[in-house]
Design a protein around this motif. Sequence first.
Motif, PDB file in Angstrom:
ATOM      1  N   HIS A  38      -7.582 -86.830 -68.833  1.00  0.00           N
ATOM      2  CA  HIS A  38      -8.975 -87.983 -69.643  1.00  0.00           C
ATOM      3  C   HIS A  38      -9.172 -89.159 -68.247  1.00  0.00           C
ATOM      4  O   HIS A  38      -8.275 -88.844 -67.872  1.00  0.00           O
ATOM      5  CB  HIS A  38      -7.705 -88.428 -70.420  1.00  0.00           C
ATOM      6  CG  HIS A  38      -6.432 -89.958 -69.875  1.00  0.00           C
ATOM      7  ND1 HIS A  38      -7.015 -90.551 -70.038  1.00  0.00           N
ATOM      8  CD2 HIS A  38      -5.440 -88.794 -69.692  1.00  0.00           C
ATOM      9  CE1 HIS A  38      -5.795 -90.991 -69.172  1.00  0.00           C
ATOM     10  NE2 HIS A  38      -4.664 -90.548 -69.222  1.00  0.00           N
ATOM     11  N   GLU A  39     -10.358 -89.863 -68.583  1.00  0.00           N
ATOM     12  CA  GLU A  39     -10.426 -90.861 -68.004  1.00  0.00           C
ATOM     13  C   GLU A  39     -11.084 -92.139 -68.116  1.00  0.00           C
ATOM     14  O   GLU A  39     -11.816 -92.249 -69.010  1.00  0.00           O
ATOM     15  CB  GLU A  39     -11.490 -90.296 -67.279  1.00  0.00           C
ATOM     16  CG  GLU A  39     -12.641 -90.950 -65.380  1.00  0.00           C
ATOM     17  CD  GLU A  39     -13.287 -90.776 -64.622  1.00  0.00           C
ATOM     18  OE1 GLU A  39     -13.769 -91.716 -63.845  1.00  0.00           O
ATOM     19  OE2 GLU A  39     -14.042 -89.151 -65.209  1.00  0.00           O
ATOM     20  N   ASP A  40      -9.277 -92.803 -69.028  1.00  0.00           N
ATOM     21  CA  ASP A  40      -9.821 -94.568 -68.972  1.00  0.00           C
ATOM     22  C   ASP A  40      -9.777 -93.545 -70.740  1.00  0.00           C
ATOM     23  O   ASP A  40     -10.655 -94.059 -71.221  1.00  0.00           O
ATOM     24  CB  ASP A  40     -10.868 -94.738 -68.397  1.00  0.00           C
ATOM     25  CG  ASP A  40     -10.625 -95.885 -67.166  1.00  0.00           C
ATOM     26  OD1 ASP A  40      -9.762 -95.583 -66.671  1.00  0.00           O
ATOM     27  OD2 ASP A  40     -11.580 -95.495 -66.517  1.00  0.00           O
ATOM     28  N   GLY A  41      -9.175 -92.237 -70.744  1.00  0.00           N
ATOM     29  CA  GLY A  41      -8.655 -92.280 -72.337  1.00  0.00           C
ATOM     30  C   GLY A  41      -9.675 -91.457 -72.762  1.00  0.00           C
ATOM     31  O   GLY A  41     -10.516 -90.943 -73.674  1.00  0.00           O
ATOM     32  N   LYS A  42     -10.976 -91.507 -71.867  1.00  0.00           N
ATOM     33  CA  LYS A  42     -11.889 -90.554 -72.269  1.00  0.00           C
ATOM     34  C   LYS A  42     -11.338 -89.392 -71.887  1.00  0.00           C
ATOM     35  O   LYS A  42     -11.216 -88.585 -70.502  1.00  0.00           O
ATOM     36  CB  LYS A  42     -13.054 -90.905 -71.969  1.00  0.00           C
ATOM     37  CG  LYS A  42     -14.635 -89.857 -72.531  1.00  0.00           C
ATOM     38  CD  LYS A  42     -16.064 -90.019 -71.581  1.00  0.00           C
ATOM     39  CE  LYS A  42     -17.654 -89.120 -72.206  1.00  0.00           C
ATOM     40  NZ  LYS A  42     -18.275 -89.352 -71.814  1.00  0.00           N
ATOM     41  N   VAL A  43     -10.900 -87.459 -72.959  1.00  0.00           N
ATOM     42  CA  VAL A  43     -10.698 -86.383 -72.697  1.00  0.00           C
ATOM     43  C   VAL A  43     -11.956 -85.422 -72.320  1.00  0.00           C
ATOM     44  O   VAL A  43     -12.793 -85.419 -72.567  1.00  0.00           O
ATOM     45  CB  VAL A  43     -10.428 -85.254 -73.641  1.00  0.00           C
ATOM     46  CG1 VAL A  43     -10.439 -84.474 -73.415  1.00  0.00           C
ATOM     47  CG2 VAL A  43      -8.822 -85.860 -74.650  1.00  0.00           C
ATOM     48  N   LYS A  44     -11.395 -85.225 -70.522  1.00  0.00           N
ATOM     49  CA  LYS A  44     -12.871 -84.502 -69.649  1.00  0.00           C
ATOM     50  C   LYS A  44     -11.728 -82.648 -69.981  1.00  0.00           C
ATOM     51  O   LYS A  44     -10.562 -82.262 -70.253  1.00  0.00           O
ATOM     52  CB  LYS A  44     -12.832 -85.193 -69.326  1.00  0.00           C
ATOM     53  CG  LYS A  44     -13.866 -85.948 -69.245  1.00  0.00           C
ATOM     54  CD  LYS A  44     -14.260 -86.759 -67.574  1.00  0.00           C
ATOM     55  CE  LYS A  44     -14.756 -88.105 -68.106  1.00  0.00           C
ATOM     56  NZ  LYS A  44     -15.465 -88.555 -66.930  1.00  0.00           N
ATOM     57  N   PHE A  45     -12.916 -81.815 -69.703  1.00  0.00           N
ATOM     58  CA  PHE A  45     -12.551 -80.488 -69.565  1.00  0.00           C
ATOM     59  C   PHE A  45     -12.948 -80.531 -67.777  1.00  0.00           C
ATOM     60  O   PHE A  45     -14.365 -80.456 -68.002  1.00  0.00           O
ATOM     61  CB  PHE A  45     -13.399 -79.385 -70.115  1.00  0.00           C
ATOM     62  CG  PHE A  45     -12.225 -78.019 -70.436  1.00  0.00           C
ATOM     63  CD1 PHE A  45     -11.162 -77.497 -70.290  1.00  0.00           C
ATOM     64  CD2 PHE A  45     -13.155 -76.633 -69.851  1.00  0.00           C
ATOM     65  CE1 PHE A  45     -10.733 -76.510 -70.498  1.00  0.00           C
ATOM     66  CE2 PHE A  45     -12.870 -75.815 -69.674  1.00  0.00           C
ATOM     67  CZ  PHE A  45     -11.894 -75.293 -70.133  1.00  0.00           C
TER      68      PHE A  45
END
Length: 559
Positions: A273-280
């Motif tokens: 995650h980047e600042d609470g934003k989930v990423k793949f």
Amino acid sequence: MLGKFRKPSAFVISFALFASLFAGCSPNSAKDAGSQQKSDDAPLASIPLPIVDKPLTLTMFVSMDPKVAATMKNYNEIAAFKELEKRTGIHIDFIHPAAMDSAGIKEQFNLMVASGDLPDMIYYNWINDFNGGPNKAIKDGVILPLNDLVDKYAPNIKAFMNSDPKANKQMRTDDGTIYVFPESQSPNQYAKVNPNPNPAFQTFGWQIRQDWLEKLNLASPKTIDDWYEVLTAFKTKNPSGSGKNDEIPLAPKGAGDLQNWIRAWGINYGWYHEDGKVKFGPYTPEYKDALTTLAKWYKEGLIDPDFAITDAKQFDAKVMGNRAGAWTGATSGTFGRFVQLMKAKDPNVKLLGTVPPYVKGTKSYNFNIDEIKVASGGGVAISGKSKHAKEAAMWLDYGYSPEGGLLNTFGIEGESYQMVNGSPQLLPVITNNPKGLSIDEALSQYSRGSGGLAFIMTPEIWHQRMSLPEQQKIIGLWKEGSYDRTMPPGVTPTIEESTRMASILSAVNTYKDEQFLKFVMGQTPLSEFDNYMKSMKSMGIEDAIKIQQAAYDRYMARK
């Protein structure tokens, strides 16, 4: 599947301190236990020893740890389990799948579940590997919800959870269901052995031939540009002195090791995650930059051309044969073993580590936190078919008592360890094995202190498994990476979400793994990356990201 250690004294805590957490929770003898026995209507205050009046055999499905397989054929041969049988009256019949790779283990697990013939206990990764997740496994009757069993028959793990809110949060699903007995290393215990305010320990990272760097007057690489310079020098300047220029600058053990390198671009080969934003990670623009660099390195011969088919034996031969310049691996099983074995052959060999690599102008990231192993959803669950769930819960819970944790971690007093000023210390048969076994391989003959199953690790083990000066240095170097983007442990999608996620990721993971190799090896040009991204989208990766985001948000909202 650990922290920065400043000096040995930081590791040495008295066993009494550890035991105080569970004061009154576990008797030291069968005689003491007798007075603690409760009726079925009242929770146990401690685990009675023996647990049963008549010998009882329980069964457990668990994959074979390679460190155990180095010298044994079954966990029944491990000294700690023989002693546990004496103490508890319960014999464990361990069922090991023939396969040792994750795909083979999963296949055999699925066949076992489909047959309906389930053992009493199952060690598995219930979040990542069971279609539908732990709640689906409970709904299907594969495993039991453990809340009532823990409340009535597991006083030690209950005390552990009550003492550590973070562990309590990690060991449950969103609805509060306890589903597994994990291997546990409490952050509260870490604080006692690790003066660094970050409770995470780092046991995996980048390793390099320090003597080759010194011979070529090169500084330890940090950025990807630094690494390119170092690997090129390793390839062209014959630092091994063989006169053959046969060095392998970067020697990954399989595709998985090479995939770790994409972290240098601030992404993970999976969820983050980047600042609470989930990423793949493999579905990001940065992934293309990472593939471009790795493809360039491969084309220039900086990466072992056989990396994709290199197994553990072949990897060892390349490193021990004085050909490999850099690789990734664990502090103990890989690095510590190579330090001991290679220095025994040639005292001039120097191994060290590097900070996790990063792109110039950015910062270094870590995506491994070894904290409480339920973080990955793994641990021992009690089967829905077990006729002895109560006894299984009590047997498992003993591993969370001070005595049980010590036995599971250090093995047998007088054989694998001795007490020194109230602190367990490994004996030379472990730390300097006469047969040339690594510390973890030798320890695995006596205990599960090198990792696995269900218990609280006695914290002194970390210092002793990583007692070499080189290991102390390497842990500090690895620890310099930021943990800001690491996914928190214990994120659990709902049954519906997990089922949908499994369907999506089955296709996505196969595709991304295939394309990773093709991009790196030049079989697919990077000009096709946009088409790769379109294919990932068509497979539903964006839906999977939304599911993981929702699960992450619920986890963060847990109390």
